[in-house]
Design an enzyme around this catalytic site. Structure first.
Site, PDB file in Angstrom:
ATOM      1  N   SER A  45     -59.888  -2.578   5.861  1.00 48.81           N
ATOM      2  CA  SER A  45     -61.040  -1.653   5.869  1.00 48.81           C
ATOM      3  C   SER A  45     -61.458  -1.362   7.301  1.00 48.81           C
ATOM      4  CB  SER A  45     -62.227  -2.314   5.154  1.00 48.81           C
ATOM      5  OG  SER A  45     -61.842  -2.689   3.865  1.00 48.81           O
ATOM      6  N   HIS A  52     -59.318   1.753   1.228  1.00 51.73           N
ATOM      7  CA  HIS A  52     -57.899   1.409   1.353  1.00 51.73           C
ATOM      8  C   HIS A  52     -57.073   2.562   0.815  1.00 51.73           C
ATOM      9  CE1 HIS A  52     -58.620  -3.180   1.605  1.00 51.73           C
ATOM     10  NE2 HIS A  52     -58.974  -2.526   2.688  1.00 51.73           N
ATOM     11  N   HIS A  82     -56.535  -7.665  -2.766  1.00 48.58           N
ATOM     12  CA  HIS A  82     -57.413  -8.821  -2.546  1.00 48.58           C
ATOM     13  C   HIS A  82     -57.434  -9.716  -3.781  1.00 48.58           C
ATOM     14  CE1 HIS A  82     -59.037  -5.484  -0.062  1.00 48.58           C
ATOM     15  NE2 HIS A  82     -59.325  -6.420   0.807  1.00 48.58           N
ATOM     16  N   TYR A 126     -60.088 -10.897  -4.977  1.00 46.28           N
ATOM     17  CA  TYR A 126     -61.241 -10.510  -5.815  1.00 46.28           C
ATOM     18  C   TYR A 126     -60.919  -9.339  -6.739  1.00 46.28           C
ATOM     19  CZ  TYR A 126     -62.304  -6.964  -2.202  1.00 46.28           C
ATOM     20  OH  TYR A 126     -62.242  -5.924  -1.306  1.00 46.28           O
ATOM     21  N   GLU A 127     -59.785  -8.656  -6.480  1.00 43.92           N
ATOM     22  CA  GLU A 127     -59.407  -7.563  -7.392  1.00 43.92           C
ATOM     23  C   GLU A 127     -58.604  -8.085  -8.588  1.00 43.92           C
ATOM     24  OE1 GLU A 127     -58.308  -3.728  -5.121  1.00 43.92           O
ATOM     25  OE2 GLU A 127     -57.982  -5.354  -3.694  1.00 43.92           O
ATOM     26  N   ALA A 167     -61.662  -6.232   8.261  1.00 44.39           N
ATOM     27  CA  ALA A 167     -63.072  -6.107   8.606  1.00 44.39           C
ATOM     28  C   ALA A 167     -63.694  -7.450   8.235  1.00 44.39           C
ATOM     29  CB  ALA A 167     -63.711  -4.993   7.793  1.00 44.39           C
ATOM     30  N   MET A 194     -62.643 -11.689   3.284  1.00 41.25           N
ATOM     31  CA  MET A 194     -62.101 -11.930   1.948  1.00 41.25           C
ATOM     32  C   MET A 194     -60.616 -11.589   1.879  1.00 41.25           C
ATOM     33  SD  MET A 194     -65.150 -10.108  -0.202  1.00 41.25           S
ATOM     34  CE  MET A 194     -66.877 -10.268   0.295  1.00 41.25           C
ATOM     35  N   SER A 195     -59.946 -11.718   2.996  1.00 34.83           N
ATOM     36  CA  SER A 195     -58.508 -11.376   2.992  1.00 34.83           C
ATOM     37  C   SER A 195     -57.768 -12.217   4.029  1.00 34.83           C
ATOM     38  CB  SER A 195     -58.358  -9.875   3.334  1.00 34.83           C
ATOM     39  OG  SER A 195     -58.724  -9.668   4.704  1.00 34.83           O
ATOM     40  N   ASN A 212     -70.278  -6.257  10.219  1.00 42.23           N
ATOM     41  CA  ASN A 212     -71.653  -6.631   9.892  1.00 42.23           C
ATOM     42  C   ASN A 212     -71.872  -8.037  10.443  1.00 42.23           C
ATOM     43  OD1 ASN A 212     -69.833  -7.474   7.532  1.00 42.23           O
ATOM     44  ND2 ASN A 212     -71.617  -8.819   7.313  1.00 42.23           N
ATOM     45  N   HIS A 247     -71.872  -2.437   1.658  1.00 39.13           N
ATOM     46  CA  HIS A 247     -70.455  -2.127   1.889  1.00 39.13           C
ATOM     47  C   HIS A 247     -70.313  -0.767   2.569  1.00 39.13           C
ATOM     48  CE1 HIS A 247     -66.296  -3.216   1.394  1.00 39.13           C
ATOM     49  NE2 HIS A 247     -66.015  -2.001   0.965  1.00 39.13           N
TER      50      HIS A 247
END
Ligand SMILES: Nc1nc2[nH]c(I)nc2c(=O)[nH]1
Length: 258
Positions: A27, A59, A81, A83-84, A111, A198-199, A222, A234
């Site tokens: 991202s 993405h 990810h 989380y997906e 990111a 998260m990646s 952030n 987000h």
């Protein structure tokens, strides 16, 4: 085997037998890819064996083949990810396929939230080491991979020669998709994390298990929860990424030209 099948498809569809470098654009890094160079071949990820359809905002879901100073470079626009709902093996598959397609160097961008004091939104930070807090691994069986220097010291030195203002940090990889509580950020700071995301950590482990050299760059989009007391959105994250794109593009191109 799936990685090899995907690698064959990449070679066939791009007309390039081997890509020596692979770049994962996370991202906020998608616009930076345009600065690297115009692709001479592009493939939609879902058309490649084992590639999912990245659904997370920001993405692109494309694989581009570009040439930078005689180097054949594969750009992976977007990633999958945990989380997906992807398995760890599915998350790392694009990196496995790129290495099977010839990549000796994997550049992982993402990111991330900034934890360490002094980090600024919009700042790229080299990943010096990671904390795998996903409780997952892409490896199966007795693949005891050494992760000392997993984040290649020479490539980090090269990046810092190109942009001496680049700092380094420890990246903590978590499952997500929720952001952390302020208490969790304080915990991560105590554990030595400078960045949180998260990646990336699973992809790095897989790349090292396949003998590729890894360079990682996080874009601080952030300041992590509780660092400023602000709330996180987000949308904000994506906007910050776009703003930093030109600088990131120059950095990526500089690294790829070496
Ligand atoms: N876990 C986690 N992931 C992130 N990704 C981005 I951009 N910012 C954050 C963050 O603050 N926490």
């Amino acid at each position: 085997m799936l990685a090899e099948r995907a690698a064959e498809a990449i070679a066939e569809r791009t007309g390039v037998p081997r890509h020596r470098v692979a770049v994962v654009l996370g991202s906020g890094w998608q616009q930076a890819a345009a600065e690297i160079g115009a692709p001479h071949a592009s493939i939609a990820m879902p058309e490649l064996p084992g590639f999912g359809r990245p659904s997370a905002q920001g993405h692109g879901g494309m694989v581009h083949s570009v040439t930078v100073n005689d180097n054949n470079v594969l750009l992976l626009m977007g990633r999958q990810h945990l989380y997906e709902g992807y398995t760890p093996q599915q998350v790392v598959h694009p990196v496995s396929a790129a290495i099977a397609a010839g990549a000796e160097i994997v550049l992982l961008t993402n990111a991330a939230g900034g934890i360490r004091g002094g980090l600024r939104v919009g700042e790229p930070v080299l990943i010096a080491d990671h904390l795998n807090l996903t409780a997952r691994t892409p490896l199966e069986g007795a693949r005891f991979v050494d992760l000392v220097d997993a984040w290649d010291p020479e490539l980090r030195t090269l990046a810092k020669e190109l942009d001496p203002s680049l700092g380094e940090g420890v990246y903590a990889g978590l499952l997500g998709p929720q952001y952390e509580t302020p208490a969790e950020i304080r915990m991560l700071a105590t554990l030595g994390a400078d960045l949180v995301g998260m990646s990336t950590v699973l992809e790095a482990i897989e790349a090292r298990s396949r003998g590729a050299r890894v360079l990682g760059i996080s874009l601080v989009t952030n300041l992590a929860a509780g660092v400023t007391g602000q709330h996180l959105s987000h949308a904000e994250v994506l906007a910050e990424g776009q703003a930093a794109a030109p600088r990131l593009g120059k950095l990526l191109r500089g690294i790829l030209e070496r």
